[in-house]
Design a protein around this motif. Structure first.
Motif, PDB file in Angstrom:
ATOM      1  N   LYS A 299       0.798  -1.232   0.006  1.00 26.02           N
ATOM      2  CA  LYS A 299      -0.401  -0.624  -0.003  1.00 26.02           C
ATOM      3  C   LYS A 299       1.055   1.431  -0.199  1.00 26.02           C
ATOM      4  O   LYS A 299       1.675   0.859   0.760  1.00 26.02           O
ATOM      5  N   ARG A 300      -0.046   2.453  -0.298  1.00 25.60           N
ATOM      6  CA  ARG A 300       0.524   3.768  -1.408  1.00 25.60           C
ATOM      7  C   ARG A 300       1.314   4.183   1.019  1.00 25.60           C
ATOM      8  O   ARG A 300       0.961   3.424   1.450  1.00 25.60           O
ATOM      9  N   GLY A 301       2.727   4.465   0.769  1.00 31.01           N
ATOM     10  CA  GLY A 301       3.314   4.893   2.387  1.00 31.01           C
ATOM     11  C   GLY A 301       3.629   3.816   2.915  1.00 31.01           C
ATOM     12  O   GLY A 301       4.476   4.218   3.956  1.00 31.01           O
ATOM     13  N   GLU A 302       3.594   3.238   2.935  1.00 28.26           N
ATOM     14  CA  GLU A 302       4.191   1.766   3.457  1.00 28.26           C
ATOM     15  C   GLU A 302       5.774   1.817   3.327  1.00 28.26           C
ATOM     16  O   GLU A 302       6.367   1.296   2.671  1.00 28.26           O
ATOM     17  N   ILE A 303       6.099   1.463   4.776  1.00 25.47           N
ATOM     18  CA  ILE A 303       7.547   0.754   4.623  1.00 25.47           C
ATOM     19  C   ILE A 303       7.742  -0.373   3.961  1.00 25.47           C
ATOM     20  O   ILE A 303       7.220  -1.890   4.366  1.00 25.47           O
ATOM     21  N   VAL A 304       8.726  -0.443   3.676  1.00 22.11           N
ATOM     22  CA  VAL A 304       9.082  -2.304   2.182  1.00 22.11           C
ATOM     23  C   VAL A 304      10.787  -2.193   2.550  1.00 22.11           C
ATOM     24  O   VAL A 304      11.145  -1.660   2.584  1.00 22.11           O
ATOM     25  N   THR A 305      10.745  -3.892   1.904  1.00 23.40           N
ATOM     26  CA  THR A 305      12.476  -3.506   1.734  1.00 23.40           C
ATOM     27  C   THR A 305      12.695  -3.699   0.423  1.00 23.40           C
ATOM     28  O   THR A 305      11.826  -4.548   0.027  1.00 23.40           O
ATOM     29  N   MET A 306      14.186  -3.404  -0.178  1.00 19.94           N
ATOM     30  CA  MET A 306      13.872  -2.651  -0.999  1.00 19.94           C
ATOM     31  C   MET A 306      14.977  -4.105  -1.673  1.00 19.94           C
ATOM     32  O   MET A 306      16.424  -3.699  -0.641  1.00 19.94           O
ATOM     33  N   VAL A 307      15.233  -4.656  -2.483  1.00 19.46           N
ATOM     34  CA  VAL A 307      16.223  -5.509  -2.915  1.00 19.46           C
ATOM     35  C   VAL A 307      17.209  -5.282  -4.166  1.00 19.46           C
ATOM     36  O   VAL A 307      16.417  -5.465  -5.244  1.00 19.46           O
ATOM     37  N   LEU A 308      18.465  -5.368  -4.009  1.00 22.12           N
ATOM     38  CA  LEU A 308      18.583  -5.109  -5.145  1.00 22.12           C
ATOM     39  C   LEU A 308      20.000  -6.141  -5.571  1.00 22.12           C
ATOM     40  O   LEU A 308      20.979  -6.977  -4.839  1.00 22.12           O
ATOM     41  N   ALA A 309      19.999  -7.597  -6.465  1.00 25.87           N
ATOM     42  CA  ALA A 309      20.529  -8.029  -6.320  1.00 25.87           C
ATOM     43  C   ALA A 309      21.397  -8.291  -8.310  1.00 25.87           C
ATOM     44  O   ALA A 309      20.504  -8.141  -9.119  1.00 25.87           O
TER      45      ALA A 309
END
Length: 162
Positions: A91-101
């Motif tokens: 959802k908009r505004g939610e804290i998420v984990t970004m992953v770059l592999a």
């Protein structure tokens, strides 16, 4: 006389009998009110025969179960393609984990979703430390997979040194 008997036999055949009604497909209708945002379960649905000529946008049972209602759905009304969507994973505004592999390296950082999206959607995410906006695809576990950026082309004189 034989021709008359033959003609009457053809006219009486079931193949030429009046059609029972228009051809139908099995659409679905809610058995109870389904609220906007609710994930639809099979127990909430009832099959409903719908004339084929009116069924262009009507969904079948398998197309509806597990999807999310975009609006309130009333009992007795067929469910159409624009009435449901894939469930929102972020959802908009939610804290998420970004992953770059990339290669053998994996980098993870925290971000804030700038848009709402479903699994597989590409959304904008703001890095909570650098405040930079990046784009990433929503994975099944809710993480945002950031695509690696192509390395800049080095001048010929620098690549000759390697």
């Amino acid at each position: 006389m034989i021709r008359l008997a033959f003609l009457l036999g053809i006219l009486a055949s079931p193949a030429l009998a009046a059609p029972a009604g228009p051809a139908t497909i099995d659409g679905v209708t809610p058995v109870e009110v389904i609220r906007r945002g609710e994930i639809i379960a099979e127990a909430q649905l009832n099959p409903l025969p719908i004339p084929v000529n009116r069924a262009q946008t009507v969904l079948r049972m398998g197309d509806v179960v597990g999807r999310q209602a975009r609006r309130d759905l009333a009992p007795g009304q067929p469910i159409r393609t624009y009435d449901v969507q894939a469930p929102e994973a972020v959802k908009r505004g939610e804290i998420v984990t970004m992953v770059l592999a990339h290669g053998g390296m994996i980098v993870a950082a925290q971000g804030r979703a700038m848009e709402t999206g479903s699994i597989g959607d590409t959304i904008r995410v703001q890095n909570t430390v650098s405040q930079r906006i990046v784009y990433g695809a929503i994975a099944e576990d809710g993480t945002i997979l950031i695509a690696p950026v192509a390395a800049p082309k080095l001048p010929a004189r620098l690549t000759a040194l390697n």
